[in-house]
Design a protein around this motif. Sequence first.
Motif, PDB file in Angstrom:
ATOM      1  N   LEU A   6       0.851  -1.195   0.000  1.00 12.38           N
ATOM      2  CA  LEU A   6       0.000   0.000   0.000  1.00 12.38           C
ATOM      3  C   LEU A   6       0.881   1.236   0.000  1.00 12.38           C
ATOM      4  CD1 LEU A   6      -2.643  -1.099   2.652  1.00 12.38           C
ATOM      5  CD2 LEU A   6      -2.817  -1.239   0.185  1.00 12.38           C
ATOM      6  N   ASN A   7       0.384   2.256  -0.661  1.00 13.46           N
ATOM      7  CA  ASN A   7       1.091   3.538  -0.641  1.00 13.46           C
ATOM      8  C   ASN A   7       0.056   4.652  -0.676  1.00 13.46           C
ATOM      9  OD1 ASN A   7       0.500   4.155  -3.540  1.00 13.46           O
ATOM     10  ND2 ASN A   7       1.738   2.300  -3.819  1.00 13.46           N
ATOM     11  N   PRO A   8       0.457   5.879  -0.416  1.00 13.09           N
ATOM     12  CA  PRO A   8      -0.516   6.984  -0.344  1.00 13.09           C
ATOM     13  C   PRO A   8      -1.268   7.225  -1.637  1.00 13.09           C
ATOM     14  CG  PRO A   8       1.558   7.618   0.658  1.00 13.09           C
ATOM     15  CD  PRO A   8       1.799   6.304   0.022  1.00 13.09           C
ATOM     16  N   THR A   9      -0.750   6.674  -2.780  1.00  5.70           N
ATOM     17  CA  THR A   9      -1.433   6.942  -4.055  1.00  5.70           C
ATOM     18  C   THR A   9      -2.539   5.925  -4.363  1.00  5.70           C
ATOM     19  OG1 THR A   9       0.189   5.604  -5.246  1.00  5.70           O
ATOM     20  CG2 THR A   9       0.693   7.940  -5.001  1.00  5.70           C
ATOM     21  N   VAL A  10      -2.736   4.938  -3.475  1.00  2.00           N
ATOM     22  CA  VAL A  10      -3.735   3.888  -3.747  1.00  2.00           C
ATOM     23  C   VAL A  10      -5.126   4.490  -3.866  1.00  2.00           C
ATOM     24  CG1 VAL A  10      -4.859   1.846  -2.799  1.00  2.00           C
ATOM     25  CG2 VAL A  10      -2.380   2.069  -2.690  1.00  2.00           C
ATOM     26  N   VAL A  11      -5.490   5.351  -2.906  1.00  2.00           N
ATOM     27  CA  VAL A  11      -6.836   5.944  -2.918  1.00  2.00           C
ATOM     28  C   VAL A  11      -7.004   6.839  -4.137  1.00  2.00           C
ATOM     29  CG1 VAL A  11      -8.447   7.418  -1.648  1.00  2.00           C
ATOM     30  CG2 VAL A  11      -6.971   5.830  -0.414  1.00  2.00           C
ATOM     31  N   GLU A  12      -5.933   7.614  -4.458  1.00  5.58           N
ATOM     32  CA  GLU A  12      -5.992   8.508  -5.617  1.00  5.58           C
ATOM     33  C   GLU A  12      -6.163   7.708  -6.902  1.00  5.58           C
ATOM     34  OE1 GLU A  12      -3.216  11.906  -7.784  1.00  5.58           O
ATOM     35  OE2 GLU A  12      -2.600  10.980  -5.899  1.00  5.58           O
ATOM     36  N   GLU A  13      -5.403   6.605  -7.036  1.00  2.20           N
ATOM     37  CA  GLU A  13      -5.534   5.764  -8.227  1.00  2.20           C
ATOM     38  C   GLU A  13      -6.922   5.119  -8.288  1.00  2.20           C
ATOM     39  OE1 GLU A  13      -2.420   2.967  -8.182  1.00  2.20           O
ATOM     40  OE2 GLU A  13      -0.834   4.409  -8.674  1.00  2.20           O
ATOM     41  N   TYR A  14      -7.438   4.719  -7.153  1.00  5.25           N
ATOM     42  CA  TYR A  14      -8.761   4.110  -7.101  1.00  5.25           C
ATOM     43  C   TYR A  14      -9.824   5.090  -7.604  1.00  5.25           C
ATOM     44  CZ  TYR A  14     -12.902   1.841  -5.104  1.00  5.25           C
ATOM     45  OH  TYR A  14     -14.120   1.259  -4.936  1.00  5.25           O
ATOM     46  N   THR A  15      -9.705   6.333  -7.169  1.00  4.34           N
ATOM     47  CA  THR A  15     -10.666   7.355  -7.600  1.00  4.34           C
ATOM     48  C   THR A  15     -10.527   7.633  -9.091  1.00  4.34           C
ATOM     49  OG1 THR A  15     -10.490   8.332  -5.396  1.00  4.34           O
ATOM     50  CG2 THR A  15     -11.509   9.673  -7.120  1.00  4.34           C
ATOM     51  N   LYS A  16      -9.263   7.789  -9.536  1.00  6.03           N
ATOM     52  CA  LYS A  16      -9.039   8.044 -10.959  1.00  6.03           C
ATOM     53  C   LYS A  16      -9.563   6.902 -11.803  1.00  6.03           C
ATOM     54  CE  LYS A  16      -4.939  10.975 -10.599  1.00  6.03           C
ATOM     55  NZ  LYS A  16      -3.494  11.089 -10.900  1.00  6.03           N
ATOM     56  N   ARG A  17      -9.363   5.667 -11.338  1.00  6.41           N
ATOM     57  CA  ARG A  17      -9.819   4.510 -12.098  1.00  6.41           C
ATOM     58  C   ARG A  17     -11.343   4.479 -12.187  1.00  6.41           C
ATOM     59  NH1 ARG A  17      -7.199   1.216  -9.334  1.00  6.41           N
ATOM     60  NH2 ARG A  17      -5.199   1.494 -10.386  1.00  6.41           N
ATOM     61  N   GLU A  18     -12.017   4.870 -11.132  1.00  3.71           N
ATOM     62  CA  GLU A  18     -13.483   4.949 -11.170  1.00  3.71           C
ATOM     63  C   GLU A  18     -13.931   5.918 -12.256  1.00  3.71           C
ATOM     64  OE1 GLU A  18     -16.012   3.464  -9.702  1.00  3.71           O
ATOM     65  OE2 GLU A  18     -14.804   2.068  -8.543  1.00  3.71           O
ATOM     66  N   GLU A  19     -13.235   7.079 -12.323  1.00  7.30           N
ATOM     67  CA  GLU A  19     -13.588   8.071 -13.349  1.00  7.30           C
ATOM     68  C   GLU A  19     -13.276   7.516 -14.742  1.00  7.30           C
ATOM     69  OE1 GLU A  19     -11.300  11.439 -12.319  1.00  7.30           O
ATOM     70  OE2 GLU A  19     -12.450  11.949 -10.513  1.00  7.30           O
ATOM     71  N   GLU A  20     -12.152   6.817 -14.886  1.00  2.00           N
ATOM     72  CA  GLU A  20     -11.778   6.254 -16.178  1.00  2.00           C
ATOM     73  C   GLU A  20     -12.757   5.180 -16.625  1.00  2.00           C
ATOM     74  OE1 GLU A  20      -7.792   4.367 -18.366  1.00  2.00           O
ATOM     75  OE2 GLU A  20      -7.742   4.969 -16.247  1.00  2.00           O
ATOM     76  N   ILE A  21     -13.282   4.398 -15.675  1.00  2.00           N
ATOM     77  CA  ILE A  21     -14.279   3.364 -16.008  1.00  2.00           C
ATOM     78  C   ILE A  21     -15.532   4.020 -16.579  1.00  2.00           C
ATOM     79  CG2 ILE A  21     -15.863   1.696 -14.971  1.00  2.00           C
ATOM     80  CD1 ILE A  21     -13.534   0.889 -13.117  1.00  2.00           C
ATOM     81  N   GLU A  22     -15.952   5.111 -15.961  1.00  2.00           N
ATOM     82  CA  GLU A  22     -17.133   5.813 -16.476  1.00  2.00           C
ATOM     83  C   GLU A  22     -16.875   6.351 -17.883  1.00  2.00           C
ATOM     84  OE1 GLU A  22     -18.182   8.821 -13.718  1.00  2.00           O
ATOM     85  OE2 GLU A  22     -18.597   7.446 -12.048  1.00  2.00           O
ATOM     86  N   GLN A  23     -15.661   6.934 -18.081  1.00  2.00           N
ATOM     87  CA  GLN A  23     -15.311   7.484 -19.395  1.00  2.00           C
ATOM     88  C   GLN A  23     -15.238   6.381 -20.451  1.00  2.00           C
ATOM     89  OE1 GLN A  23     -11.690   9.693 -19.363  1.00  2.00           O
ATOM     90  NE2 GLN A  23     -11.760  10.175 -21.553  1.00  2.00           N
ATOM     91  N   LEU A  24     -14.609   5.236 -20.112  1.00  2.00           N
ATOM     92  CA  LEU A  24     -14.508   4.122 -21.063  1.00  2.00           C
ATOM     93  C   LEU A  24     -15.883   3.567 -21.419  1.00  2.00           C
ATOM     94  CD1 LEU A  24     -11.430   2.052 -19.882  1.00  2.00           C
ATOM     95  CD2 LEU A  24     -11.757   3.075 -22.112  1.00  2.00           C
ATOM     96  N   THR A  25     -16.770   3.486 -20.442  1.00  2.00           N
ATOM     97  CA  THR A  25     -18.123   2.975 -20.696  1.00  2.00           C
ATOM     98  C   THR A  25     -18.835   3.848 -21.709  1.00  2.00           C
ATOM     99  OG1 THR A  25     -18.193   2.136 -18.415  1.00  2.00           O
ATOM    100  CG2 THR A  25     -20.276   2.315 -19.590  1.00  2.00           C
ATOM    101  N   GLU A  26     -18.664   5.171 -21.573  1.00  2.00           N
ATOM    102  CA  GLU A  26     -19.295   6.086 -22.508  1.00  2.00           C
ATOM    103  C   GLU A  26     -18.674   5.970 -23.904  1.00  2.00           C
ATOM    104  OE1 GLU A  26     -22.097   8.751 -23.689  1.00  2.00           O
ATOM    105  OE2 GLU A  26     -21.913   7.804 -21.701  1.00  2.00           O
ATOM    106  N   GLU A  27     -17.321   5.885 -23.959  1.00  2.00           N
ATOM    107  CA  GLU A  27     -16.644   5.743 -25.252  1.00  2.00           C
ATOM    108  C   GLU A  27     -17.035   4.446 -25.947  1.00  2.00           C
ATOM    109  OE1 GLU A  27     -12.500   5.990 -24.665  1.00  2.00           O
ATOM    110  OE2 GLU A  27     -12.487   8.118 -24.134  1.00  2.00           O
ATOM    111  N   LEU A  28     -17.125   3.349 -25.191  1.00  2.89           N
ATOM    112  CA  LEU A  28     -17.513   2.063 -25.764  1.00  2.89           C
ATOM    113  C   LEU A  28     -18.927   2.135 -26.346  1.00  2.89           C
ATOM    114  CD1 LEU A  28     -16.704  -0.868 -26.233  1.00  2.89           C
ATOM    115  CD2 LEU A  28     -17.586  -1.417 -23.967  1.00  2.89           C
ATOM    116  N   LYS A  29     -19.791   2.842 -25.667  1.00  2.00           N
ATOM    117  CA  LYS A  29     -21.161   2.988 -26.152  1.00  2.00           C
ATOM    118  C   LYS A  29     -21.167   3.735 -27.490  1.00  2.00           C
ATOM    119  CE  LYS A  29     -25.678   4.764 -24.689  1.00  2.00           C
ATOM    120  NZ  LYS A  29     -26.398   5.501 -23.619  1.00  2.00           N
ATOM    121  N   ILE A  30     -20.341   4.796 -27.598  1.00  2.00           N
ATOM    122  CA  ILE A  30     -20.257   5.581 -28.837  1.00  2.00           C
ATOM    123  C   ILE A  30     -19.682   4.719 -29.969  1.00  2.00           C
ATOM    124  CG2 ILE A  30     -19.126   7.562 -29.916  1.00  2.00           C
ATOM    125  CD1 ILE A  30     -19.239   8.933 -27.142  1.00  2.00           C
ATOM    126  N   LYS A  31     -18.620   3.946 -29.643  1.00  2.00           N
ATOM    127  CA  LYS A  31     -17.996   3.086 -30.659  1.00  2.00           C
ATOM    128  C   LYS A  31     -18.982   2.050 -31.185  1.00  2.00           C
ATOM    129  CE  LYS A  31     -13.625   4.477 -30.804  1.00  2.00           C
ATOM    130  NZ  LYS A  31     -12.975   4.933 -32.049  1.00  2.00           N
TER     131      LYS A  31
END
Length: 1088
Positions: free
Chosen positions: A871-896
Motif C-alpha cells: 500500500l502507498n498513499p497513491t492507492v486511494v488517488e488511483e482508485y478514484t481516478k480509475r473509477e472516473e476512467e471506467i465511467e469514461q470508457l463505458t461512454e466511449e464504448l457505447k459511442i464506438k
Amino acid sequence: MATPSRKTSTPSTLPSKRALPRDPSSEVPSKRKSSAPPAPLPLQSSRPFVEGSIVRIVMENFLTYDICEVSPGPHLNMIIGANGTGKSSIVCAICLGLAGKPAFMGRADKVGFFVKRGCSKGMVEIELFRTSGNLVITREIDVAKNQSSWFINKKSTTQKVVEEQVAALNIQVGNLCQFLPQDKVGEFAKLSKIELLEATEKSIGPPEMHRYHCELKNFREKEKQLETSCKEKTEYLEKMIQRNERYKQDVERFYERKRHLDLIEMLEAKRPWVEYENVRQEYEEVKLARDRVKEEVRKLKEGQIPMTRRIEEIERQRRVLEARIKEKATDIKETSQKCKQKQDIIERKDKQIEELQQALTVKQNEEHDRQRRISNTRKLIEDLQNELKTAESCESLQPQIEAITNDLRRVQDEKALCEGEVIDKRGEKESLEKERKSVSDNIVRFDNLMNQKEDKLRQRYRDTYDAVLWLRNNRDKFKQRVCEPIMLTINMKDNKNAKYIENHISANDLRAFVFESQEDMEVFLKEIRDNKKLRVNAVTAPKSSYADKAPSRSLNELKQYGFFSYLRELFDAPDPVMSFLCCHYHIHEVPVGTERTRERIERVIQETRLKQMYTAEEKYVVKTSFYSNKVISSNTSLKVAQFLTVTVDLEQRRHLEEQLKEINRKLQAVEAGLIALYERNKHLEHKDNELRQKKKELLERKTKKRQLEQKISSKLGSLKLMEQDICNLEEEERKASTKIREINVQKAKLVTELTNFVKICTSLHIQKVDLILQNTTVISEKNKLESDYMAASSQLRLTEQHFIELDESRQRLLQKCKELMKRARQVCNLGAEQTVPQEYQTAFQDLPNTLDEIDALLTEERSRASCFTGLNPTVVEEYTKREEEIEQLTEELKIKKVELEKYRESISQVKERWLNPLKELVEKINEKFSNFFSSMQCAGEVDLHTENEEDYDKYGIRIRVKFRSSTQLHELTPHHQSGGERSVSTMLYLMALQELNRCPFRVVDEINQGMDPINERRVFEMVVNTACKENTSQYFFITPKLLQNLPYSDKMTVLFVYNGPHMLEPNRWNLKAFQRRRRRITFTQPSQ
C-alpha cells in the motif's frame, strides 16, 4: 492508310487515310472474295462515334515517323503492316498522347526514348470525339530535358488537367481490359482475380460500381478497426473493473494502516520526553557521586606525605653503601689484573719450553727426510740413465716429420678449397630459395584471384561449382580436352572491358563447360545431370578451330569511327573456348568503340553495315527489314560486369610453374653437390686429424732424449745440495736442555708472587660481601615503603580516574539532556519558550510512561502497520481516478458500438448496391464468354470468386477454360495453358466486354500471333461481328498479317502501314485524287 516516312536524312510527310474495305483491288488480297458491293467512303462527320472515341492521331518525329496523320473509324479499326513498319508506334502514340506512363508500354521508362533518333523534339496529337465539341490533346516531348508540354485545343495546360479530362471520358490507358499493348499481352493472363475484377469494373461497370467497391473495402477496413477497438476497450474495461474491485479492499486496509501510523506518530512524539526525563534523573545521580569521589581524592593525597619523606632518607643511606662497594670492587679489579699478568708470564714461559721441544723435533724429522730424499733421487737418476740409453736418435725422425708436414699442408689446402666451394653452394642455395619463395608467392596470388572467381561461381551457380570440383578429380575419364566453365577460363586483359564480354555472351553459356568431344560431353552430362542431379550447361567446340579466324574487316578501317578492338582481342581463353565463342558469338567480328563511336552512330550504321557493335556504354544491334530492305537498329544499355572483373594471366601462371620446377631441379642439384662436399670435407678433416696425431707423436719422440738429459743433470745438482746440508742432532739437544732449565727457575719465582696477590684479592672480596649485605637490607626496606606508596598512589589514580569519568558522564548527560529537550520540542513543533500543547498532554496521558512500554507498543503497532504491505498513499488517488476512467470508457464504448452499427448498416446498403449489379454484370460477361467458347467447340465460363463474403478486397473474377473435350475446366493462368490458348481466352474475354463496355475505345496489339489458324479465324469472325454492331465502342486491332478469305464488314476501317524505299514523297500524296481514280476504275469494270 497510315504511312511512316522513310528512314533517310530528309524527313518526309505522308498523311494516313482509311482504305475501302470492300474494294476488289484493295491491298488486302482476301477481300476480293467478298460478295458485298463496294461502298463510297462516308464522311467523318456522319460516322456514329461514341463519346471519347479517337477521331484523329497526328505524330511528328515519333519513333519511326517523321510526320503522320491517322484517321480511324468509329467501329473496328484493323491496323495492318509488316513487322517494323510502325504499327505499335500508333499504339504508343495513343497511350502517351492520353497521359499514359511510358513504362506501361514495356519499351522504355523515359518519354524521351519515344522521339525519333536524331531529333530533339517530338509531338503527338489526339483528337477525341465529344458532343459538345471535339477535344484535341497535344503532347510535345523534349528529349534533352525528358519533359513534356501539354496543350488542350491548342492552349497550354498541365498533365493533371489532361488526366482529369481523359478520366471524365472514361478512358483508362492503364487498364489491360481497355488498352492491351503488344508487350503487355502476356501480362493479361498474369492478372490476379482481384486485379481482373478491378480492371473489369473500371472498364465496363457503371461509374459508381468501382466507387462502391472501394467504399466497401474502406468500410470493411473501418469495421474491422472498430470491432478490434470495441473488443480491446471491452477487455480493458473489464480489467479496470476487476482491478478496482481488488483495490477496494486495499483502500480499506490503507485507512486501517493510517490509524496505526497515527498512533505510532504520537508514541514517537512522547518517547523523546520520557527519554529526556530519564536522562535528567540519571544526571542528578551522577552529579552527587562525582562530589563524593572528589572528597576521597583529597584525603588520599594528604596520607602520602610521611611515606615520601622516609623513602628519601633510606635512599641517601643506599647511595653511601653503593659508593663503598664500588671502591672495594675497584681494588679487587686492580689485584685481579696483577694476578692475571703473573699468570700470563707463567703461560709464556711454558710456551717457550714447548717451542724449544718442538724445534728440536722438527730438526730431527728434517734430517730423516733428507736421508730419504737422497736415496730416492739416486734411484731416479739411475732409472733416467737407463731410459737415456734406449732413446732414439733425433736425426732419424726429422725426414718423417717433414713428410707428414707436407701431407698436412696439402690436406689443409684441399680442405680450404672444399670449404670455399661449400660457401659458394650455400650462397647459390639461398639465392634459389629466395627466388622459389618469390615465384611461390606469385602463384599463390594468382590462385587467390582464381579463388575469387570460383567463389563468385559458387555463390551464384552452386551446381556448376560442384560440377567443377568433380571434373578436377575425374579428368582421367575423358578422352579429349575438357574446359571448365567459360567464366573461369576467360581472362580479361583489362578489367574495364569485362562488361562487353558479359553483355555479349549469355549467362547460360558463361557457366557452360566446353568439350572437344561429343562423346566426352555425354559421359559428363550422364554423371552430373542424371546421377548427381546437378543443373549444368555444356557445349562442344567446333571440330575445326575458329579461334584464329580473321575478321572480315581490318580493325584499321574501323578506327576512324572510334573502334579500338574486336571482342576477341579483349581477353585470353583456351583454344576450344575461343573457337566456340568465335563460331557462335562471332567475337572476332564484333568491334568495341568509345564515346566517339556513339556520337557518330548513324554514320557508323550506314557506312560499316556492322550487325553488332559496342560503344562505351551501349550495345547496338543492326538488322535489315525483310519487307523493305531498310536498316533497323536497336540499342541497349550495358549491364555492370559481375564475374569477369577478376583477371588471372594463366599463361604467366604456367610460366611461373615451369620456373618453379626449374628452380626446384636446380635446388636438388645444389643440395646433392653440398652433400658430396660435406662428405669430402669430413674425409679431409679425418685425414688432417690423423696426420696431426702422427706429427705430434714424432715430435714427442724427437724431444724425449733431450728432456731425459736435462732431467738427469737437474737431479744430480739436487743430490749434491742435499748431501752438503748436514745437521748435528746431539749439539742441538744439549742447547735445548740448557734453555729449558733457565726458564723453569724464572717460572718458580713468578708462582710465589702470584700466591701473594691471590690472598690480597680474597680479603677484598670478603669486605665487599659485607657491604653488599648491608645495602640489601636498606634496599629491602626502601622497596617495602615504595610498594606501600605505589599502592596508595594506585588507589589515588583510580579514584581520580573515577572522578574524571563521573565528571565526563555528568557533562555528557547534561549535553544529552539539552539535545533530548531540543528533539522533543522539534517532534512537537515547539519553540524554545513554548510549553507542551494541551492536546499532546491529553494524548500523552493515555500512553505508557516508560521507554520499555512505549518501545513495546511501538513495535506492536509497527508490526501491525507492516502487515499492510503493497500500500502507498497513491492507492486511494488511483482508485478514484480509475473509477472516473471506467465511467469514461463505458461512454466511449457505447459511442464506438453505435458507430460500428452505423458502419454495418452502411456496408449492408452499399453491398446491395454493388454486389447485385456486379453479379448481373459478371453473369452477362459469362454468358457472352461461354457463347464465344461454345461457337469454337470449346468451353469457358466467368464467375465471381471469393473465399469469404465479408472480405470485399478478396473478391475477384475467375476465368476457367477448356479447349479439349477430354479435360476439365481449368483456371486461366500464365502456366497451365499454352500461349495460343491464353491469347484466345484473353481475346474472347475482351470481346465479351465489348458489347457491355462503356469505355469509348479498346486497343489490342498483335494478340493473334500465338493462335493457330483455326482459332485465329474464329476469333477474327467474333471480333468483326462484335465490334461492328451498332452503338458499340471503337476498337483497334493491330496485326502484322491476316489469314485469307476472312469475313469483313462495311463498318470496318482498314489502316495499312507502309514503309519502304519507293514510297511517294509527302507533297505528291493526294488521297482525294486516288479515290476519284479508284471510283472510275470500279465503275468501268462491269461494262468491260
